[in-house]
Design an enzyme around this catalytic site. Structure first.
Site, PDB file in Angstrom:
ATOM      1  N   PHE A  27      -0.003  10.356  -7.472  1.00  0.00           N
ATOM      2  CA  PHE A  27      -0.003   8.925  -7.224  1.00  0.00           C
ATOM      3  C   PHE A  27      -0.769   8.172  -8.304  1.00  0.00           C
ATOM      4  O   PHE A  27      -0.688   6.970  -8.374  1.00  0.00           O
ATOM      5  CB  PHE A  27      -0.610   8.619  -5.848  1.00  0.00           C
ATOM      6  CG  PHE A  27       0.056   9.357  -4.727  1.00  0.00           C
ATOM      7  CD1 PHE A  27       1.435   9.509  -4.692  1.00  0.00           C
ATOM      8  CD2 PHE A  27      -0.699   9.929  -3.717  1.00  0.00           C
ATOM      9  CE1 PHE A  27       2.049  10.201  -3.669  1.00  0.00           C
ATOM     10  CE2 PHE A  27      -0.078  10.614  -2.676  1.00  0.00           C
ATOM     11  CZ  PHE A  27       1.279  10.759  -2.658  1.00  0.00           C
ATOM     12  N   TRP A  51       2.437   1.672  -3.396  1.00  0.00           N
ATOM     13  CA  TRP A  51       1.446   2.145  -4.377  1.00  0.00           C
ATOM     14  C   TRP A  51       1.432   3.667  -4.435  1.00  0.00           C
ATOM     15  O   TRP A  51       1.214   4.255  -5.500  1.00  0.00           O
ATOM     16  CB  TRP A  51       0.052   1.637  -3.975  1.00  0.00           C
ATOM     17  CG  TRP A  51      -1.065   2.127  -4.851  1.00  0.00           C
ATOM     18  CD1 TRP A  51      -1.551   1.561  -5.985  1.00  0.00           C
ATOM     19  CD2 TRP A  51      -1.847   3.321  -4.650  1.00  0.00           C
ATOM     20  NE1 TRP A  51      -2.586   2.303  -6.508  1.00  0.00           N
ATOM     21  CE2 TRP A  51      -2.785   3.393  -5.708  1.00  0.00           C
ATOM     22  CE3 TRP A  51      -1.851   4.327  -3.688  1.00  0.00           C
ATOM     23  CZ2 TRP A  51      -3.708   4.426  -5.817  1.00  0.00           C
ATOM     24  CZ3 TRP A  51      -2.758   5.361  -3.803  1.00  0.00           C
ATOM     25  CH2 TRP A  51      -3.668   5.405  -4.858  1.00  0.00           C
ATOM     26  N   HIS A  52       1.707   4.302  -3.296  1.00  0.00           N
ATOM     27  CA  HIS A  52       1.622   5.757  -3.248  1.00  0.00           C
ATOM     28  C   HIS A  52       2.775   6.449  -3.971  1.00  0.00           C
ATOM     29  O   HIS A  52       2.619   7.616  -4.371  1.00  0.00           O
ATOM     30  CB  HIS A  52       1.575   6.237  -1.795  1.00  0.00           C
ATOM     31  CG  HIS A  52       0.245   6.056  -1.152  1.00  0.00           C
ATOM     32  ND1 HIS A  52      -0.152   4.872  -0.559  1.00  0.00           N
ATOM     33  CD2 HIS A  52      -0.809   6.898  -1.012  1.00  0.00           C
ATOM     34  CE1 HIS A  52      -1.381   5.007  -0.076  1.00  0.00           C
ATOM     35  NE2 HIS A  52      -1.797   6.217  -0.341  1.00  0.00           N
ATOM     36  N   GLY A  53       3.883   5.796  -4.140  1.00  0.00           N
ATOM     37  CA  GLY A  53       4.962   6.463  -4.850  1.00  0.00           C
ATOM     38  C   GLY A  53       6.255   5.681  -4.855  1.00  0.00           C
ATOM     39  O   GLY A  53       6.467   4.792  -4.022  1.00  0.00           O
ATOM     40  N   SER A 106       0.832  -1.206   0.000  1.00  0.00           N
ATOM     41  CA  SER A 106       0.000   0.000   0.000  1.00  0.00           C
ATOM     42  C   SER A 106       0.866   1.255   0.000  1.00  0.00           C
ATOM     43  O   SER A 106       0.582   2.223  -0.706  1.00  0.00           O
ATOM     44  CB  SER A 106      -0.929   0.000   1.218  1.00  0.00           C
ATOM     45  OG  SER A 106      -1.689   1.176   1.279  1.00  0.00           O
TER      46      SER A 106
END
Length: 478
Positions: A478, A325-327, A322
């Protein structure tokens, strides 16, 4: 095109008017208008990347139909893997290629070997993390026989590109949103008014709260070595309000705009800063992403079943993935790992489902115990946001270490007094509406209409008079 822009202020009423003018014609014409409007909305940023949305749409539409035609397990698995490879491959290339190359080079440099990297000047397409997950869930649900594939390409294209939630969510499941494109929508004035209220509240959260906080957050984080511990702590708290106001504000606007067109999107934020533990926080923060990872990663891994080692492994996988996924930065991975560490004691002690109701459900104010738990959860979350906001892990650690000294007791940087007032007003309204879908959903509805409209005009005036310097939505990156 962004929601808090003049372009969108002109775009929305034009599309809204055309959409309802043709409601008595063919339903496909309405859906086609949504596709065209969505492609214009996205292409306003960079028309070249429309090809990626169209490609993802064609691939998953075709795979969905093929999955329905065959019962051969091997062929079905091959089709599913194709969908996963295409969607994750596109996301991985545009978002993570340079990250992996640079870390590969750094790992060899650690052992004294110098490699000349072949990095690329890659532009990250806005919203690719959102629409790839949306189309991927479609094929996974068909593979699991939870959903029948559609043969209506226009409806599917509208589902993938639906402009209110295209670039920053909520990440809608086909089981919820896609069937709404098959059903005739009739104009509902009450539903539209509710949509306008949610849009207004979302704009207030974004423009008045988030953008005003951003001015100080940028100043403090960009020059953190020069400030006292108290100012750094204030900066971390302001970022907590900024990211919540920014992202939940976007979700409110997206859901409200969708309601104008007769669609119902699921709630994406459920007042997470009123959570009493980290497990509750993650049930209330970015719900569409949290449930996506839960259903398609965590549960297939075994979830909270099995041995203690498996439970720990699964928790770390879900939170680190997770975070990633953001960066493409180690800061997000550390942010995810810290949240896993917060969550693990609750899971191992079987306390992760204790707080499933609304805080102070039957009273105006929380109890002392609830207040204490909310405060601790907010502080823990705020500290992890430092990693989310920082440019590197080293600067985040340095930022946190500079908080923990005697200067934490000094007077912090002075803010404009109106910002304190707005944040307090924001907290009070959110607390008052914590049982609803959004803060002002039922606020003043039982009052005479002049008072209702006075309140709406007040919010509108605050947006126009006190809107901070225009900022892109944080989750666009993102």
């Amino acid at each position: 095109m962004i929601f808090n822009s003049l372009d969108f202020a002109l775009f929305l009423p034009i599309v809204f008017t055309l959409y309802w003018l043709i409601q008595n014609y063919n339903l496909k014409l309405q859906n086609l208008l949504i596709v065209v409007a969505s492609y214009i909305f996205y292409g306003w940023w960079d028309w070249r990347f429309l090809s990626l949305i169209l490609f993802s749409t064609l691939v998953d539409y075709s795979i969905g139909i093929y999955l329905n035609k065959t019962s051969d397990k091997t062929k079905r698995k091959m089709m599913l893997y194709t969908s996963v490879l295409v969607n994750i491959g596109l996301l991985g290339f545009f978002k993570y290629y340079n990250f992996f190359v640079s870390n590969f080079v750094d790992s060899f440099a650690f052992f004294g070997a110098k490699i000349k990297p072949n990095t690329l000047n890659i532009i990250l397409p806005v919203g690719i993390s959102f629409y790839t997950f949306q189309t991927l869930s479609y094929t996974i649900d068909i593979y699991k026989n939870k959903l029948a594939p559609t043969k209506d390409f226009i409806s599917f294209a509208a589902f993938v590109s639906f402009f209110p939630q295209l670039v920053a969510g909520p990440i809608e499941r086909a089981t919820n949103l896609l069937p709404q494109f098959y059903t005739k929508r009739n104009f509902d004035a009450k539903k539209s008014m509710d949509g306008f209220r949610q849009i207004l509240w979302g704009l207030f959260k974004k423009v008045v709260i988030a953008d005003n906080c951003a001015r100080y957050v940028n100043l403090i984080f960009d020059n953190y070595e020069a400030y006292s511990g108290s100012t750094l702590f204030l900066g971390a708290m302001l970022f907590a309000f900024q990211i919540y106001g920014d992202f939940s504000g976007y979700s409110d606007i997206a859901i409200g705009v969708s309601r104008l067109f007769g669609f119902n999107l699921k709630q994406n934020f459920a007042f997470p800063y009123f959570s009493r533990d980290i497990a509750e926080f993650w049930r209330r923060w970015h719900i569409s992403l949290s449930t996506w990872f839960r259903d398609y990663v965590y549960i297939p891994l075994g979830g909270s079943r099995g041995s203690r080692c498996n439970k720990i492994r699964n928790v770390f996988i879900i939170f680190i993935v997770s975070g990633f996924w953001h960066g493409a930065n180690w800061t997000f991975i550390v942010w995810g790992a810290l949240n896993a560490l917060y969550f693990l004691p609750l899971l191992l002690l079987n306390r992760n489902r204790v707080n499933t109701n609304v805080v102070a459900e039957h009273s105006i104010l929380p109890s002392f115990t609830e207040s204490f738990k909310m405060l601790i959860t907010f502080l823990l979350t705020t500290l992890t946001w430092v990693f989310f906001r920082s440019d590197s892990v080293a600067s985040a650690i340095d930022y946190l270490s500079n908080i923990c000294n005697a200067s934490i007791f000094s007077k912090p940087l002075a803010l404009e007094s109106y910002l304190y007032i707005f944040i307090l007003l924001f907290i009070l309204i959110e607390w008052r509406g914590r049982r609803e879908q959004y803060g002002i959903e039922k606020l003043w509805l039982n009052k005479p209409w002049p008072l209702q409209w006075a309140f709406y005009y007040m919010l509108a005036m605050l947006i126009f008079l006190y809107g901070g310097e225009a900022q892109e939505f944080i989750y666009f990156q993102f």
